[in-house]
Write a protein that holds these residues in place. Structure first.
Motif, PDB file in Angstrom:
ATOM      1  N   GLN A  36      42.795  38.906  38.717  1.00 14.68           N
ATOM      2  CA  GLN A  36      42.884  38.110  40.012  1.00 14.68           C
ATOM      3  C   GLN A  36      41.813  38.853  40.917  1.00 14.68           C
ATOM      4  O   GLN A  36      41.368  38.331  41.848  1.00 14.68           O
ATOM      5  N   SER A  37      41.182  40.062  40.499  1.00 16.80           N
ATOM      6  CA  SER A  37      40.321  40.706  41.318  1.00 16.80           C
ATOM      7  C   SER A  37      39.095  40.905  40.965  1.00 16.80           C
ATOM      8  O   SER A  37      37.889  41.126  41.459  1.00 16.80           O
ATOM      9  N   ASN A  38      38.584  40.818  39.550  1.00 14.35           N
ATOM     10  CA  ASN A  38      37.447  40.877  39.015  1.00 14.35           C
ATOM     11  C   ASN A  38      37.230  39.711  37.620  1.00 14.35           C
ATOM     12  O   ASN A  38      37.871  39.234  37.360  1.00 14.35           O
ATOM     13  N   TRP A  82      31.327  38.287  45.075  1.00 20.76           N
ATOM     14  CA  TRP A  82      32.649  38.398  44.331  1.00 20.76           C
ATOM     15  C   TRP A  82      32.382  39.872  43.500  1.00 20.76           C
ATOM     16  O   TRP A  82      31.196  40.232  42.925  1.00 20.76           O
ATOM     17  N   GLN A  83      33.610  40.342  43.238  1.00 19.68           N
ATOM     18  CA  GLN A  83      33.582  41.635  42.333  1.00 19.68           C
ATOM     19  C   GLN A  83      33.713  41.313  40.986  1.00 19.68           C
ATOM     20  O   GLN A  83      34.455  40.383  40.453  1.00 19.68           O
TER      21      GLN A  83
END
Length: 216
Positions: free
Chosen positions: A166-168, A127-128
């Motif tokens: 949503q991405s980090n 996961w980022q």
């Protein structure tokens, strides 16, 4: 008898060869045992001989002491589903989760990381997350420089402070026990911490700035 101790990251020193034998997932370098893979370290103690020991009638060399063996399992069990269903339950980072992550790139305002471990569970994927410049330290935040705190490849202990966008995931290293736990020098050597803000290369003697995690 096997005893599990905390998770190790690749390259982490685990102990000297005079005290331990290497098992799976362990390699030896310069008379020390190092982790070859990410996972929990198990220490297996050899069984003690049972029954009465023979009495020696002459002077003989003492038998060598059996050393415990260290090994690393590649995966930590996350528990199986009800009814013995196959597969592992997916673990997601949550707010206040302690994570281990690898720095993938740095920018003036943040470090981007790949989250590898949540709590004591090694993730199947990555996961980022990001560590923003204001979340590196609790004090003197205006003086923090990302390139003096982290470098790509560093292994960092951090805590999740927000699920972010949503991405980090947003992470923080703003307590003494959080920060870089393993770093490699520009020369490619594993370094050791010498202060809360510095690692040192044992081969070249050069020092590099980091936000160092206080050892447990």
């Amino acid at each position: 008898m096997a005893q599990t101790i905390p998770i190790a990251v690749p390259g982490q020193i685990l102990g000297p060869t005079r005290e331990y034998l290497p098992g799976p997932g362990i390699h030896v370098h310069n008379s020390n045992l190092y982790a070859s893979i990410l996972g929990p370290v198990s220490k297996t103690t050899p069984p003690k001989p049972s029954g009465p020991q023979k009495r020696l009638t002459k002077i003989t060399p003492a038998a060598p002491v059996a050393l415990p063996t260290l090994s690393i399992e590649r995966n930590i069990s996350a528990g199986s589903g009800e009814g013995g269903s196959k597969g592992k339950a997916e673990i997601l980072p949550e707010v206040n989760s302690t994570v281990l992550c690898r720095v993938t790139r740095i920018a003036p305002r943040q470090a981007t990381v790949a989250i590898l471990v949540v709590g004591e569970t090694v993730l199947d994927g990555e996961w980022q997350g990001v560590i923003r410049v204001q979340d590196v330290r609790a004090t003197e935040k205006d003086k923090v420089k990302i390139f003096e705190s982290f470098r790509p490849g560093d292994i960092v202990r951090a805590v999740v402070i927000s699920l972010g966008d949503q991405s980090n995931y947003y992470l923080s290293t703003a307590t003494n026990n959080l920060g870089v736990i393993m770093a490699t020098s520009e020369a490619g050597n594993a370094m050791y911490p010498v202060s809360w803000k510095e690692y040192k290369d044992p081969e070249t003697g050069a020092s590099e700035s980091r936000k160092v995690a206080k050892p447990f």
